[in-house]
Design a protein around this motif. Sequence first.
Motif, PDB file in Angstrom:
ATOM      1  N   ILE A 114      57.218  39.611  30.353  1.00 40.76           N
ATOM      2  CA  ILE A 114      58.508  39.980  30.964  1.00 40.76           C
ATOM      3  C   ILE A 114      58.535  39.696  32.466  1.00 40.76           C
ATOM      4  O   ILE A 114      59.479  40.120  33.158  1.00 40.76           O
ATOM      5  CB  ILE A 114      58.852  41.462  30.699  1.00 40.76           C
ATOM      6  N   GLY A 115      57.512  39.031  32.966  1.00 42.11           N
ATOM      7  CA  GLY A 115      57.581  38.574  34.351  1.00 42.11           C
ATOM      8  C   GLY A 115      56.645  39.229  35.336  1.00 42.11           C
ATOM      9  O   GLY A 115      56.683  38.928  36.536  1.00 42.11           O
ATOM     10  N   PHE A 116      55.785  40.156  34.887  1.00 43.25           N
ATOM     11  CA  PHE A 116      54.827  40.760  35.805  1.00 43.25           C
ATOM     12  C   PHE A 116      53.785  39.715  36.230  1.00 43.25           C
ATOM     13  O   PHE A 116      53.266  38.975  35.389  1.00 43.25           O
ATOM     14  CB  PHE A 116      54.106  41.939  35.133  1.00 43.25           C
ATOM     15  N   ARG A 117      53.501  39.668  37.499  1.00 53.97           N
ATOM     16  CA  ARG A 117      52.491  38.732  37.990  1.00 53.97           C
ATOM     17  C   ARG A 117      51.097  39.362  37.897  1.00 53.97           C
ATOM     18  O   ARG A 117      50.934  40.565  37.665  1.00 53.97           O
ATOM     19  CB  ARG A 117      52.783  38.357  39.444  1.00 53.97           C
ATOM     20  N   ARG A 118      50.120  38.502  38.106  1.00 58.12           N
ATOM     21  CA  ARG A 118      48.737  38.983  38.045  1.00 58.12           C
ATOM     22  C   ARG A 118      48.481  40.085  39.072  1.00 58.12           C
ATOM     23  O   ARG A 118      47.769  41.062  38.806  1.00 58.12           O
ATOM     24  CB  ARG A 118      47.778  37.820  38.280  1.00 58.12           C
ATOM     25  N   ILE A 119      49.048  39.920  40.261  1.00 58.72           N
ATOM     26  CA  ILE A 119      48.837  40.914  41.308  1.00 58.72           C
ATOM     27  C   ILE A 119      49.383  42.267  40.900  1.00 58.72           C
ATOM     28  O   ILE A 119      48.832  43.320  41.241  1.00 58.72           O
ATOM     29  CB  ILE A 119      49.480  40.440  42.654  1.00 58.72           C
ATOM     30  N   HIS A 120      50.484  42.259  40.115  1.00 54.64           N
ATOM     31  CA  HIS A 120      51.064  43.519  39.663  1.00 54.64           C
ATOM     32  C   HIS A 120      50.139  44.217  38.675  1.00 54.64           C
ATOM     33  O   HIS A 120      50.007  45.451  38.699  1.00 54.64           O
ATOM     34  CB  HIS A 120      52.436  43.263  39.016  1.00 54.64           C
ATOM     35  N   ILE A 121      49.522  43.437  37.772  1.00 58.10           N
ATOM     36  CA  ILE A 121      48.585  44.030  36.815  1.00 58.10           C
ATOM     37  C   ILE A 121      47.402  44.662  37.551  1.00 58.10           C
ATOM     38  O   ILE A 121      46.966  45.778  37.235  1.00 58.10           O
ATOM     39  CB  ILE A 121      48.073  42.952  35.831  1.00 58.10           C
ATOM     40  N   MET A 122      46.882  43.948  38.577  1.00 57.62           N
ATOM     41  CA  MET A 122      45.767  44.490  39.363  1.00 57.62           C
ATOM     42  C   MET A 122      46.189  45.758  40.099  1.00 57.62           C
ATOM     43  O   MET A 122      45.422  46.728  40.188  1.00 57.62           O
ATOM     44  CB  MET A 122      45.267  43.444  40.359  1.00 57.62           C
ATOM     45  N   GLN A 123      47.402  45.764  40.613  1.00 56.82           N
ATOM     46  CA  GLN A 123      47.887  46.941  41.326  1.00 56.82           C
ATOM     47  C   GLN A 123      47.956  48.153  40.414  1.00 56.82           C
ATOM     48  O   GLN A 123      47.609  49.269  40.814  1.00 56.82           O
ATOM     49  CB  GLN A 123      49.267  46.652  41.925  1.00 56.82           C
ATOM     50  N   VAL A 124      48.397  47.953  39.166  1.00 54.30           N
ATOM     51  CA  VAL A 124      48.477  49.065  38.221  1.00 54.30           C
ATOM     52  C   VAL A 124      47.089  49.641  37.960  1.00 54.30           C
ATOM     53  O   VAL A 124      46.880  50.862  37.990  1.00 54.30           O
ATOM     54  CB  VAL A 124      49.129  48.602  36.892  1.00 54.30           C
ATOM     55  N   ILE A 125      46.113  48.755  37.706  1.00 56.26           N
ATOM     56  CA  ILE A 125      44.756  49.217  37.400  1.00 56.26           C
ATOM     57  C   ILE A 125      44.124  49.915  38.604  1.00 56.26           C
ATOM     58  O   ILE A 125      43.526  50.995  38.486  1.00 56.26           O
ATOM     59  CB  ILE A 125      43.894  48.026  36.934  1.00 56.26           C
ATOM     60  N   LEU A 149      37.393  52.125  43.083  1.00 55.26           N
ATOM     61  CA  LEU A 149      38.032  50.821  43.248  1.00 55.26           C
ATOM     62  C   LEU A 149      37.013  49.691  43.093  1.00 55.26           C
ATOM     63  O   LEU A 149      37.300  48.662  42.478  1.00 55.26           O
ATOM     64  CB  LEU A 149      38.714  50.738  44.617  1.00 55.26           C
ATOM     65  N   LEU A 150      35.826  49.886  43.656  1.00 55.68           N
ATOM     66  CA  LEU A 150      34.792  48.860  43.545  1.00 55.68           C
ATOM     67  C   LEU A 150      34.371  48.657  42.087  1.00 55.68           C
ATOM     68  O   LEU A 150      34.171  47.525  41.634  1.00 55.68           O
ATOM     69  CB  LEU A 150      33.585  49.267  44.397  1.00 55.68           C
ATOM     70  N   SER A 151      34.265  49.767  41.361  1.00 58.54           N
ATOM     71  CA  SER A 151      33.864  49.678  39.953  1.00 58.54           C
ATOM     72  C   SER A 151      34.977  49.127  39.069  1.00 58.54           C
ATOM     73  O   SER A 151      34.718  48.745  37.926  1.00 58.54           O
ATOM     74  CB  SER A 151      33.449  51.064  39.447  1.00 58.54           C
ATOM     75  N   SER A 152      36.211  49.116  39.592  1.00 56.40           N
ATOM     76  CA  SER A 152      37.354  48.634  38.804  1.00 56.40           C
ATOM     77  C   SER A 152      37.663  47.164  39.057  1.00 56.40           C
ATOM     78  O   SER A 152      38.596  46.624  38.441  1.00 56.40           O
ATOM     79  CB  SER A 152      38.595  49.483  39.130  1.00 56.40           C
ATOM     80  N   VAL A 153      36.916  46.533  39.970  1.00 57.12           N
ATOM     81  CA  VAL A 153      37.220  45.134  40.307  1.00 57.12           C
ATOM     82  C   VAL A 153      37.065  44.227  39.091  1.00 57.12           C
ATOM     83  O   VAL A 153      37.957  43.443  38.750  1.00 57.12           O
ATOM     84  CB  VAL A 153      36.316  44.656  41.465  1.00 57.12           C
ATOM     85  N   TYR A 154      35.935  44.320  38.404  1.00 54.47           N
ATOM     86  CA  TYR A 154      35.723  43.432  37.245  1.00 54.47           C
ATOM     87  C   TYR A 154      36.719  43.707  36.125  1.00 54.47           C
ATOM     88  O   TYR A 154      37.322  42.755  35.588  1.00 54.47           O
ATOM     89  CB  TYR A 154      34.292  43.575  36.726  1.00 54.47           C
ATOM     90  N   PRO A 155      36.962  44.973  35.729  1.00 60.28           N
ATOM     91  CA  PRO A 155      37.987  45.207  34.708  1.00 60.28           C
ATOM     92  C   PRO A 155      39.357  44.674  35.116  1.00 60.28           C
ATOM     93  O   PRO A 155      40.099  44.145  34.279  1.00 60.28           O
ATOM     94  CB  PRO A 155      38.001  46.730  34.574  1.00 60.28           C
ATOM     95  N   ALA A 156      39.730  44.788  36.409  1.00 65.26           N
ATOM     96  CA  ALA A 156      41.025  44.281  36.867  1.00 65.26           C
ATOM     97  C   ALA A 156      41.077  42.763  36.778  1.00 65.26           C
ATOM     98  O   ALA A 156      42.085  42.179  36.347  1.00 65.26           O
ATOM     99  CB  ALA A 156      41.286  44.746  38.301  1.00 65.26           C
TER     100      ALA A 156
END
Length: 397
Positions: free
Chosen positions: A308-319, A375-382
Motif C-alpha cells: 500500500i505504499g509504505f517505504r522501507r524507512i517506514h518499516i524500520m521506523q515502526v520496528i 535499538l542496537l539489538s533491533s538493527v538486524y531484525p529491522a
Amino acid sequence: MNIFQIALNNLKRRKIKMLFLMLGLVVGVATVVGILNIIEAMHVDLGDRIDEFGANAILLPRSEEIHYGNTVISDLAFDVQKLTMEDVPKIYSSSVAEYINIVSPKLVGAVEIGDQKALMVGVETRQEFTQKPWFSLQQQMGIGPGEKVGDLALMDIPEDGLIVGSSAAEALGVKTGDLLMINEQTFKVFGLLNKLGSEEDGLVYGNLAVVQDLLNRPQELSMIEISAYCNSCPIEEIAMGLEDALPNSRAIPMRQAALFREETIQQFSVFGFALAGTVLLVAALVVFITMLSSVNERKREIGIFRAIGFRRIHIMQVIFLEAGIVSFLGGLTGYFLGSFIAIYAGPYLVQIQGGFSLQLQLLLPAVVLSVGLALLSSVYPALKAVKLDPAEALRFI
C-alpha cells in the motif's frame, strides 16, 4: 493511521511477547543500577573504615631523626624545628580541615626502667587507641579472671598508668598492677597489650602530658599521626595542605593504606562490571530474539504495508519505535527496581555500615542504556524486515 499508532497497536496485539522483551531489559538495567549503587556505597564505606582507623598521614619536624616503628625521625641538638602542642589546633584550621578525622600527637623518648633502657611513647590515649583498634589488652588492672577486658579506646587511663607492649613486658618481667620506677618517678602498669608481631610490642605507652614532663620536654611532640577521610581527594593533597598550615613540619602520606583501599575497591568494581556486562549481554540476546521472532511472524503485515505504499524507512521506523517504547519503560522500571534492591537488600548482601540513597543521576543513563541496547539489538531484525520482497511477503496471506 500514523507510524506511532501502528507501533502502539502492534505492542497491544503482542502483549506477552513485549512484556517478555521488557522483562529482559528490566533485569539488565536493574542489575547495572543495583551494582553501581552497591559499588558506590562500598567505596564510601570501605574508604571511611580505612580512613577512620589507622593513620594515613604523618607530620614530622623538619630536622629530627628518631626510630619509631618503621618511621624514622631525628633528634639533633642544633637548629631543630620542633612540633609542639600549639601545632595541633592549626591542623583543624588548615585548608584540609574538612578531611581530618583523628589527630594523635605523640612524644617518643628513651627512659630508664630499673636497670634497663626502654622506648616510651606519650600519647593522648583515646585518640591513639581509636586510631589503632587492632591494639587489645591481654590483662587490665581491676579485671579479674574470666572478666571481659575493656575497649582501649573507651578507657580513661590514670595519669600514672602505663600500657606495656608484650615484648617490653616480657623483657621487664612485669604484669598488670606492678609498679615501675621510670626516671625516678613511680608508675603503675594499667594493662598489657596482646602480641602484635611489630615494633609496638617493645614500647611503653603513657599519657602525653606526663611523658612530656618526665622527659623534660614540655609541650614538645616527636610526631603527629593523622587519619584523614580521603575518598574524594588524593592523600598527597592533604599532606600539602598540612605542610602549608605547619611550615615547621613535613607531612608524609602513608600510601599503603590509600593503595589498599583503591585496590580493594577496584577488585569489587571489576567483578561488578563483569557481572553487569554478562547480564546486559543476555538482555541484548532476549531483545534480538524477540524482535527477530516478531518480524518473522509479521511477514504478511509487512507485505501489506509495502503493497500500500509504505517505504522501507517506514518499516524500520515502526520496528525501532516499538523497541524504543518498550525499552524506555524497561529503563525506568529497571532503574527503580535496581535502586530499591540496592537500598533495601544492599546492606545485607555486602554487610556494610554505610546507608544507600536514591541516586537520581543514574536515571537518565539507565534509560539511555536500555533504549540504546534495544535499538542496537533491533538493527538486524529491522534490516531483515525491509529486505522482504512485497510479492513474496503477500504469499503468507
